[in-house]
Design a protein around this motif. Structure first.
Motif, PDB file in Angstrom:
ATOM      1  N   GLY A  10       6.948  -3.964   6.214  1.00  0.00           N
ATOM      2  CA  GLY A  10       8.171  -4.698   6.457  1.00  0.00           C
ATOM      3  C   GLY A  10       9.368  -4.277   5.643  1.00  0.00           C
ATOM      4  O   GLY A  10      10.106  -5.137   5.149  1.00  0.00           O
TER       5      GLY A  10
ATOM      6  N   THR B 113       3.072  -0.377   7.841  1.00  0.00           N
ATOM      7  CA  THR B 113       3.184  -1.237   9.011  1.00  0.00           C
ATOM      8  C   THR B 113       4.590  -1.808   9.132  1.00  0.00           C
ATOM      9  O   THR B 113       5.250  -2.101   8.131  1.00  0.00           O
ATOM     10  N   THR B 114       5.029  -1.952  10.358  1.00  0.00           N
ATOM     11  CA  THR B 114       6.320  -2.554  10.714  1.00  0.00           C
ATOM     12  C   THR B 114       7.439  -2.131   9.763  1.00  0.00           C
ATOM     13  O   THR B 114       8.217  -2.949   9.287  1.00  0.00           O
TER      14      THR B 114
ATOM     15  N   GLY C  92       3.026   0.351  14.208  1.00  0.00           N
ATOM     16  CA  GLY C  92       4.201  -0.427  14.548  1.00  0.00           C
ATOM     17  C   GLY C  92       5.444  -0.047  13.768  1.00  0.00           C
ATOM     18  O   GLY C  92       6.304  -0.894  13.508  1.00  0.00           O
ATOM     19  N   SER C  93       5.565   1.208  13.400  1.00  0.00           N
ATOM     20  CA  SER C  93       6.672   1.669  12.562  1.00  0.00           C
ATOM     21  C   SER C  93       7.514   2.705  13.291  1.00  0.00           C
ATOM     22  O   SER C  93       7.115   3.241  14.327  1.00  0.00           O
TER      23      SER C  93
ATOM     24  N   SER D 183       3.655   3.506  17.345  1.00  0.00           N
ATOM     25  CA  SER D 183       4.819   3.780  16.506  1.00  0.00           C
ATOM     26  C   SER D 183       5.764   4.737  17.218  1.00  0.00           C
ATOM     27  O   SER D 183       5.398   5.397  18.199  1.00  0.00           O
TER      28      SER D 183
END
Length: 264
Positions: free
Chosen positions: A112, A135-136, A158-159, A193
């Motif tokens: 994040g 992640t993210t 998810g990046s 991603s």
């Protein structure tokens, strides 16, 4: 078209990569999902928090921007308030924004946040036997996005790795400046991603066929739940024109523009 599961490389190596986040032993416990051990506010030092943290700590960053070059040599989680809100920029020239390395196994989670603007270096560098989960998060505006070396392992989920290759030397072919660069025995798993608009390869291995001086990659790369367009628009310098997308992977096809993926 969605690539639900696609792999290449030795079966044993793939098993290791798939087990990356399930390891409970080593020098620390996997801590993603737990509460914050310490919270760092703007103006406070992230590096100091890392240095003072115990193995397995969760170092949380509130919304804000930091200018630091971080060194992580222990198992911990570095968690932002979201990639749109928490940003770490490089401060020192030729130093990665985040350097993760250890001769023993460590498990590091980056979640994040945005990692950007390394001055002539990588956004995130992972070396030795370190393992990292990203992640993210967003990695952008660096010379290289993520640089994997030695026997390091990474899971990227998810990046977005976008717009790396900002150094002028990248345009002159003095460096190959890719979204993700893999070297040695490193292993990477990329899940859902985006790897977009990087100066050279979206994902590139240290191999002659990818433009490097010699062959030095014997690791593995895994793609899961990836759409073709999620690795696209790379080779913005046009340095890979005419090179295609070498290797045993799904992007090696005639309708894909040159310079997206180069692997064994």
């Amino acid at each position: 078209m969605i690539l639900r599961v696609w792999r290449y490389g030795l079966a044993a190596s793939v098993v290791v990569a798939l087990a990356l986040l399930s390891v409970a032993g080593g020098s620390g416990s996997w801590v993603q999902g737990q509460g914050c051990t310490v919270t760092v506010q703007p103006g406070e030092s992230i590096q100091r928090a890392i240095d003072e943290a115990k193995e397995g700590a969760v170092v949380c960053l509130v919304a804000g921007t930091w200018e630091e070059n971080l060194v992580i040599r222990k198992s911990l989680t570095l968690r932002g308030a979201g990639r749109e809100q928490t940003k770490i920029k490089g401060k020192k020239e030729d130093k990665s924004v985040i350097s993760i390395a250890s001769d023993a196994e460590i498990l590091v989670s980056i979640d994040g946040l945005t990692v950007a603007e390394a001055i002539g270096a990588s956004g995130i560098e992972v070396a030795g036997k370190a393992r990292v989960s990203i992640t993210t998060s967003q990695i952008s505006g660096n010379r290289d996005g993520i640089y994997m070396k030695d026997s390091a392992q990474a899971e990227i989920r998810g990046s977005t790795i976008e717009g790396n290759g900002t150094k002028e030397d990248c345009k002159k072919k003095e460096y190959i400046c890719s979204g993700i660069e893999v070297w040695g025995k490193s292993q990477v798993k990329i899940i859902d991603s985006k790897i977009l608009k990087n100066a050279d390869w979206g994902v590139g291995a240290w191999l002659k066929q990818c433009g490097y001086w010699y062959d030095d990659f014997t690791g593995t790369v895994t793609f899961e739940e990836m759409e073709l367009e999620e690795i696209s628009g790379n080779s913005t310098t046009n340095n890979q024109a005419g090179m295609g997308n070498p290797g045993n992977h799904y992007w090696n096809r005639p309708d894909i523009p040159d310079g997206q993926v180069c692997l064994p």
